[in-house]
Design a protein around this motif. Structure first.
Motif, short mmCIF file in Angstrom:
data_model
loop_
_atom_site.label_atom_id
_atom_site.label_comp_id
_atom_site.label_asym_id
_atom_site.label_seq_id
_atom_site.Cartn_x
_atom_site.Cartn_y
_atom_site.Cartn_z
N GLU A 22 35.94 40.49 50.48
CA GLU A 22 35.21 39.86 51.58
C GLU A 22 33.91 39.25 51.08
O GLU A 22 33.53 38.16 51.50
N GLN A 23 33.24 39.96 50.20
CA GLN A 23 31.98 39.48 49.63
C GLN A 23 32.23 38.21 48.81
O GLN A 23 31.45 37.26 48.87
N LEU A 24 33.31 38.18 48.06
CA LEU A 24 33.65 37.03 47.23
C LEU A 24 33.89 35.78 48.07
O LEU A 24 33.43 34.69 47.73
N PHE A 25 34.61 35.93 49.18
CA PHE A 25 34.95 34.77 49.99
C PHE A 25 33.92 34.47 51.08
O PHE A 25 33.95 33.39 51.67
N ALA A 26 33.01 35.40 51.38
CA ALA A 26 32.03 35.18 52.43
C ALA A 26 30.96 34.18 52.00
O ALA A 26 30.52 33.35 52.77
N GLY A 27 30.51 34.28 50.79
CA GLY A 27 29.45 33.38 50.33
C GLY A 27 28.88 33.89 49.02
O GLY A 27 29.22 34.97 48.55
N PRO A 52 34.61 44.83 33.31
CA PRO A 52 33.65 43.73 33.39
C PRO A 52 34.18 42.52 34.16
O PRO A 52 33.41 41.73 34.68
N VAL A 53 35.51 42.39 34.24
CA VAL A 53 36.12 41.29 35.00
C VAL A 53 37.16 41.89 35.94
O VAL A 53 38.01 42.65 35.51
N GLN A 54 37.06 41.54 37.22
CA GLN A 54 38.07 41.97 38.19
C GLN A 54 38.74 40.72 38.75
O GLN A 54 38.07 39.75 39.11
N VAL A 55 40.06 40.76 38.81
CA VAL A 55 40.84 39.56 39.14
C VAL A 55 41.74 39.80 40.35
O VAL A 55 42.33 40.87 40.50
N LEU A 56 41.84 38.77 41.17
CA LEU A 56 42.73 38.74 42.32
C LEU A 56 43.57 37.47 42.19
O LEU A 56 43.03 36.41 41.86
N VAL A 57 44.87 37.57 42.40
CA VAL A 57 45.75 36.41 42.35
C VAL A 57 46.41 36.27 43.72
O VAL A 57 47.00 37.22 44.22
N SER A 58 46.31 35.07 44.29
CA SER A 58 46.85 34.85 45.62
C SER A 58 47.68 33.58 45.66
O SER A 58 47.23 32.53 45.19
N VAL A 59 48.88 33.69 46.22
CA VAL A 59 49.75 32.54 46.44
C VAL A 59 50.14 32.58 47.92
O VAL A 59 50.77 33.53 48.37
N SER A 60 49.76 31.56 48.63
CA SER A 60 49.94 31.54 50.08
C SER A 60 51.40 31.33 50.48
O SER A 60 52.15 30.61 49.81
N ARG A 95 25.87 38.68 28.01
CA ARG A 95 25.05 39.00 29.19
C ARG A 95 25.34 40.43 29.64
O ARG A 95 26.09 40.63 30.59
N PRO A 96 24.77 41.41 28.96
CA PRO A 96 25.04 42.80 29.37
C PRO A 96 24.51 43.07 30.78
O PRO A 96 23.52 42.49 31.20
N GLY A 97 25.20 43.94 31.47
CA GLY A 97 24.80 44.27 32.84
C GLY A 97 25.37 43.33 33.87
O GLY A 97 25.07 43.44 35.05
N THR A 98 26.21 42.38 33.44
CA THR A 98 26.81 41.42 34.35
C THR A 98 28.32 41.61 34.37
O THR A 98 28.95 41.76 33.33
N ALA A 99 28.89 41.60 35.55
CA ALA A 99 30.34 41.65 35.72
C ALA A 99 30.75 40.43 36.52
O ALA A 99 29.90 39.72 37.08
N LEU A 100 32.04 40.20 36.60
CA LEU A 100 32.54 39.00 37.26
C LEU A 100 33.73 39.36 38.14
O LEU A 100 34.59 40.14 37.74
N ALA A 101 33.74 38.81 39.34
CA ALA A 101 34.90 38.93 40.24
C ALA A 101 35.52 37.54 40.35
O ALA A 101 34.82 36.58 40.66
N ILE A 102 36.81 37.45 40.07
CA ILE A 102 37.49 36.16 40.07
C ILE A 102 38.72 36.24 40.96
O ILE A 102 39.49 37.19 40.89
N ALA A 103 38.90 35.22 41.80
CA ALA A 103 40.12 35.08 42.60
C ALA A 103 40.80 33.78 42.18
O ALA A 103 40.18 32.72 42.21
N PHE A 104 42.04 33.88 41.74
CA PHE A 104 42.83 32.70 41.40
C PHE A 104 43.72 32.38 42.60
O PHE A 104 44.49 33.23 43.05
N LEU A 105 43.62 31.15 43.11
CA LEU A 105 44.39 30.72 44.27
C LEU A 105 45.33 29.59 43.86
O LEU A 105 44.90 28.64 43.20
N TRP A 106 46.58 29.69 44.24
CA TRP A 106 47.59 28.68 43.91
C TRP A 106 47.44 27.50 44.87
O TRP A 106 47.37 27.68 46.08
#
Length: 132
Positions: A22-27, A52-60, A95-106
């Motif tokens: 929700e945080q990723l897609f809210a803004g 350090p990297v969290q991934v979401l894959v979505s295909v509608s 960049r220590p102390g930084t993580a990334l949230a990624i959503a891949f959308l088809w």
């Protein structure tokens, strides 16, 4: 926990937190596209318990009515990320102390060969690494 740059896709790297989604897609996120995939990503403070990297894959379902095709597209994107995640992991090490949230959308209404999907995911990861 395995080395984050190794060619694996562990459970810790999968985005399961609804709050994080929700945080990723809210803004507060950035987005870029490389057809047939679009990436929405957000920097966040690193936590010792998470990857350090969290991934979401979505295909509608709008793109593919049959689950078989949706699953194939998701499998291709996950495999492309697994093969190319060293690009983003190397950038995060600087960049220590930084993580990334990624959503891949088809984005496409048709399936593409794995080479095309791999090239677009690699391109997205390189562009993300430059923006960090």
């Amino acid at each position: 926990m395995p080395d984050p740059s190794s060619h694996t896709f562990s459970k810790q790297e999968r985005m399961t937190s609804r709050k994080l989604m929700e945080q990723l897609f809210a803004g507060g996120h950035r987005s870029m596209a490389a057809f047939p995939v679009r990436a929405v990503f957000m920097e966040m403070p690193a936590d010792s318990k998470m990857a350090p990297v969290q991934v979401l894959v979505s295909v509608s379902k709008r793109h593919f009515k049959r689950a078989v095709k949706r699953n194939r597209a998701k499998r291709q994107v996950r495999e492309a990320f697994r093969q190319n995640k060293h690009i983003i992991c190397d950038a995060l090490r600087e960049r220590p102390g930084t993580a990334l949230a990624i959503a891949f959308l088809w984005l496409s209404d048709s399936l593409h060969d794995s080479r095309t999907v791999d090239a677009s995911v690699a391109s997205l990861l390189r562009r993300m690494a430059e923006k960090l």
